[in-house]
Motif scaffolding. Structure first.
Motif, PDB file in Angstrom:
ATOM      1  N   ASP A  68       0.820  -1.208   0.000  1.00  0.00           N
ATOM      2  CA  ASP A  68       0.000   0.000   0.000  1.00  0.00           C
ATOM      3  C   ASP A  68       0.859   1.265   0.000  1.00  0.00           C
ATOM      4  OD1 ASP A  68      -2.378  -1.428  -0.045  1.00  0.00           O
ATOM      5  OD2 ASP A  68      -2.460  -1.560   2.148  1.00  0.00           O
ATOM      6  N   GLN A  69       1.977   1.243   0.720  1.00  0.00           N
ATOM      7  CA  GLN A  69       2.875   2.399   0.731  1.00  0.00           C
ATOM      8  C   GLN A  69       3.534   2.588  -0.629  1.00  0.00           C
ATOM      9  OE1 GLN A  69       5.357   1.163   3.980  1.00  0.00           O
ATOM     10  NE2 GLN A  69       4.323   2.532   5.446  1.00  0.00           N
ATOM     11  N   ILE A  70       3.880   1.498  -1.291  1.00  0.00           N
ATOM     12  CA  ILE A  70       4.470   1.589  -2.620  1.00  0.00           C
ATOM     13  C   ILE A  70       3.449   2.129  -3.615  1.00  0.00           C
ATOM     14  CG2 ILE A  70       5.481   0.246  -4.507  1.00  0.00           C
ATOM     15  CD1 ILE A  70       6.617  -1.647  -2.320  1.00  0.00           C
ATOM     16  N   ILE A  71       2.195   1.690  -3.497  1.00  0.00           N
ATOM     17  CA  ILE A  71       1.132   2.188  -4.377  1.00  0.00           C
ATOM     18  C   ILE A  71       0.938   3.690  -4.176  1.00  0.00           C
ATOM     19  CG2 ILE A  71      -1.357   2.074  -4.839  1.00  0.00           C
ATOM     20  CD1 ILE A  71      -1.180  -0.933  -4.196  1.00  0.00           C
ATOM     21  N   GLU A  72       0.978   4.147  -2.929  1.00  0.00           N
ATOM     22  CA  GLU A  72       0.856   5.584  -2.670  1.00  0.00           C
ATOM     23  C   GLU A  72       2.007   6.355  -3.325  1.00  0.00           C
ATOM     24  OE1 GLU A  72      -1.587   7.443  -1.348  1.00  0.00           O
ATOM     25  OE2 GLU A  72      -2.712   5.568  -1.320  1.00  0.00           O
ATOM     26  N   GLY A  73       3.201   5.788  -3.297  1.00  0.00           N
ATOM     27  CA  GLY A  73       4.348   6.413  -3.956  1.00  0.00           C
ATOM     28  C   GLY A  73       4.160   6.496  -5.457  1.00  0.00           C
ATOM     29  N   VAL A  74       3.605   5.448  -6.059  1.00  0.00           N
ATOM     30  CA  VAL A  74       3.336   5.450  -7.501  1.00  0.00           C
ATOM     31  C   VAL A  74       2.270   6.492  -7.834  1.00  0.00           C
ATOM     32  CG1 VAL A  74       2.424   4.073  -9.420  1.00  0.00           C
ATOM     33  CG2 VAL A  74       4.067   3.064  -7.834  1.00  0.00           C
ATOM     34  N   LYS A  75       1.258   6.603  -6.986  1.00  0.00           N
ATOM     35  CA  LYS A  75       0.214   7.619  -7.210  1.00  0.00           C
ATOM     36  C   LYS A  75       0.810   9.025  -7.151  1.00  0.00           C
ATOM     37  CE  LYS A  75      -3.608   7.017  -4.836  1.00  0.00           C
ATOM     38  NZ  LYS A  75      -4.554   6.585  -3.787  1.00  0.00           N
ATOM     39  N   GLN A  76       1.771   9.248  -6.265  1.00  0.00           N
ATOM     40  CA  GLN A  76       2.432  10.556  -6.198  1.00  0.00           C
ATOM     41  C   GLN A  76       3.224  10.840  -7.458  1.00  0.00           C
ATOM     42  OE1 GLN A  76       4.748  10.497  -2.614  1.00  0.00           O
ATOM     43  NE2 GLN A  76       2.965  10.792  -1.278  1.00  0.00           N
ATOM     44  N   VAL A  77       3.863   9.808  -8.014  1.00  0.00           N
ATOM     45  CA  VAL A  77       4.600   9.984  -9.267  1.00  0.00           C
ATOM     46  C   VAL A  77       3.639  10.336 -10.395  1.00  0.00           C
ATOM     47  CG1 VAL A  77       6.030   8.813 -10.988  1.00  0.00           C
ATOM     48  CG2 VAL A  77       6.495   8.490  -8.567  1.00  0.00           C
ATOM     49  N   THR A 134       0.848  11.993 -10.118  1.00  0.00           N
ATOM     50  CA  THR A 134       0.448  13.391  -9.966  1.00  0.00           C
ATOM     51  C   THR A 134       1.569  14.349 -10.361  1.00  0.00           C
ATOM     52  OG1 THR A 134       1.012  13.368  -7.620  1.00  0.00           O
ATOM     53  CG2 THR A 134      -1.285  12.949  -8.197  1.00  0.00           C
ATOM     54  N   THR A 135       2.828  13.927 -10.235  1.00  0.00           N
ATOM     55  CA  THR A 135       3.925  14.806 -10.648  1.00  0.00           C
ATOM     56  C   THR A 135       4.026  14.931 -12.162  1.00  0.00           C
ATOM     57  OG1 THR A 135       5.553  13.029 -10.567  1.00  0.00           O
ATOM     58  CG2 THR A 135       5.315  14.397  -8.593  1.00  0.00           C
ATOM     59  N   VAL A 136       3.467  13.970 -12.902  1.00  0.00           N
ATOM     60  CA  VAL A 136       3.447  14.075 -14.369  1.00  0.00           C
ATOM     61  C   VAL A 136       2.100  14.635 -14.836  1.00  0.00           C
ATOM     62  CG1 VAL A 136       5.155  12.255 -14.731  1.00  0.00           C
ATOM     63  CG2 VAL A 136       2.736  11.669 -14.736  1.00  0.00           C
ATOM     64  N   GLN A 137       1.447  15.396 -13.963  1.00  0.00           N
ATOM     65  CA  GLN A 137       0.184  16.077 -14.230  1.00  0.00           C
ATOM     66  C   GLN A 137      -0.961  15.109 -14.461  1.00  0.00           C
ATOM     67  OE1 GLN A 137       0.991  18.701 -17.476  1.00  0.00           O
ATOM     68  NE2 GLN A 137       2.412  19.945 -16.303  1.00  0.00           N
ATOM     69  N   GLY A 138      -0.928  13.978 -13.781  1.00  0.00           N
ATOM     70  CA  GLY A 138      -1.992  12.986 -13.903  1.00  0.00           C
ATOM     71  C   GLY A 138      -2.959  13.063 -12.739  1.00  0.00           C
ATOM     72  N   ASP A 139      -4.190  12.612 -12.991  1.00  0.00           N
ATOM     73  CA  ASP A 139      -5.225  12.548 -11.961  1.00  0.00           C
ATOM     74  C   ASP A 139      -5.658  11.095 -11.819  1.00  0.00           C
ATOM     75  OD1 ASP A 139      -5.275  15.364 -11.662  1.00  0.00           O
ATOM     76  OD2 ASP A 139      -6.564  15.521 -13.428  1.00  0.00           O
ATOM     77  N   VAL A 140      -5.412  10.500 -10.657  1.00  0.00           N
ATOM     78  CA  VAL A 140      -5.755   9.099 -10.409  1.00  0.00           C
ATOM     79  C   VAL A 140      -7.248   8.995 -10.165  1.00  0.00           C
ATOM     80  CG1 VAL A 140      -5.393   7.129  -8.882  1.00  0.00           C
ATOM     81  CG2 VAL A 140      -3.481   8.619  -9.468  1.00  0.00           C
ATOM     82  N   SER A 141      -7.907   8.080 -10.878  1.00  0.00           N
ATOM     83  CA  SER A 141      -9.344   7.913 -10.703  1.00  0.00           C
ATOM     84  C   SER A 141      -9.701   6.605  -9.997  1.00  0.00           C
ATOM     85  CB  SER A 141     -10.062   7.986 -12.058  1.00  0.00           C
ATOM     86  OG  SER A 141      -9.551   7.010 -12.934  1.00  0.00           O
ATOM     87  N   HIS A 191      -3.672  -2.377 -10.816  1.00  0.00           N
ATOM     88  CA  HIS A 191      -4.182  -1.560 -11.917  1.00  0.00           C
ATOM     89  C   HIS A 191      -4.468  -0.172 -11.364  1.00  0.00           C
ATOM     90  CE1 HIS A 191      -4.580  -4.652 -14.867  1.00  0.00           C
ATOM     91  NE2 HIS A 191      -5.528  -5.319 -14.225  1.00  0.00           N
ATOM     92  N   ILE A 192      -3.992   0.867 -12.056  1.00  0.00           N
ATOM     93  CA  ILE A 192      -4.300   2.239 -11.680  1.00  0.00           C
ATOM     94  C   ILE A 192      -4.849   2.948 -12.914  1.00  0.00           C
ATOM     95  CG2 ILE A 192      -3.412   4.455 -10.869  1.00  0.00           C
ATOM     96  CD1 ILE A 192      -1.360   2.973  -9.222  1.00  0.00           C
ATOM     97  N   SER A 193      -6.059   3.473 -12.808  1.00  0.00           N
ATOM     98  CA  SER A 193      -6.660   4.258 -13.886  1.00  0.00           C
ATOM     99  C   SER A 193      -6.395   5.724 -13.602  1.00  0.00           C
ATOM    100  CB  SER A 193      -8.165   4.005 -13.953  1.00  0.00           C
ATOM    101  OG  SER A 193      -8.420   2.648 -14.220  1.00  0.00           O
ATOM    102  N   PHE A 194      -5.978   6.452 -14.640  1.00  0.00           N
ATOM    103  CA  PHE A 194      -5.681   7.865 -14.458  1.00  0.00           C
ATOM    104  C   PHE A 194      -5.838   8.598 -15.776  1.00  0.00           C
ATOM    105  CE2 PHE A 194      -1.709   5.911 -15.715  1.00  0.00           C
ATOM    106  CZ  PHE A 194      -1.056   6.847 -16.502  1.00  0.00           C
TER     107      PHE A 194
END
Length: 98
Positions: free
Chosen positions: A24-33, A35-42, A67-70
């Motif tokens: 879960d912590q690794i997934i949160e880190g990927v979600k932050q990455v 957002t840094t490339v101007q993405g919005d995680v859905s 799977h992450i949709s963004f």
């Protein structure tokens, strides 16, 4: 100027062998990455641990799939792959346009 965003679904194979971070912590880190490339995680879907069909490393026979949709600009997936290339927590990345 707001660039047009496209929808993507990325599949990540998470490798947390010998690390103190949880999946879960690794997934949160990927979600932050993302957002840094101007993405919005859905949406985030943790598929759990799966065995590999073709084993390339005998020490790693399976890992956790996520799977992450963004939505992101057109250059977002290439920037995301480049930022995660040196991240040893993410074993593989596959991004597809939806």
């Amino acid at each position: 100027m707001n660039p047009t965003k496209r929808n993507y679904r990325a599949t990540f194979i998470i490798d947390n062998r010998g690390k103190e971070e949880s999946v879960d912590q690794i997934i949160e880190g990927v979600k932050q990455v993302i957002t840094t490339v101007q993405g919005d995680v859905s949406a985030v879907e943790n598929l759990g641990r799966r065995d590999f069909v073709r084993v390339t490393d005998p020490k790693l026979t399976g890992a956790t799939y996520v799977h992450i949709s963004f939505s992101a600009p057109a250059e977002g997936p290439s920037q995301l792959k480049e930022r995660l290339r040196l991240n040893h927590n993410v074993y593989r990345t596959f991004v597809e346009s939806v």
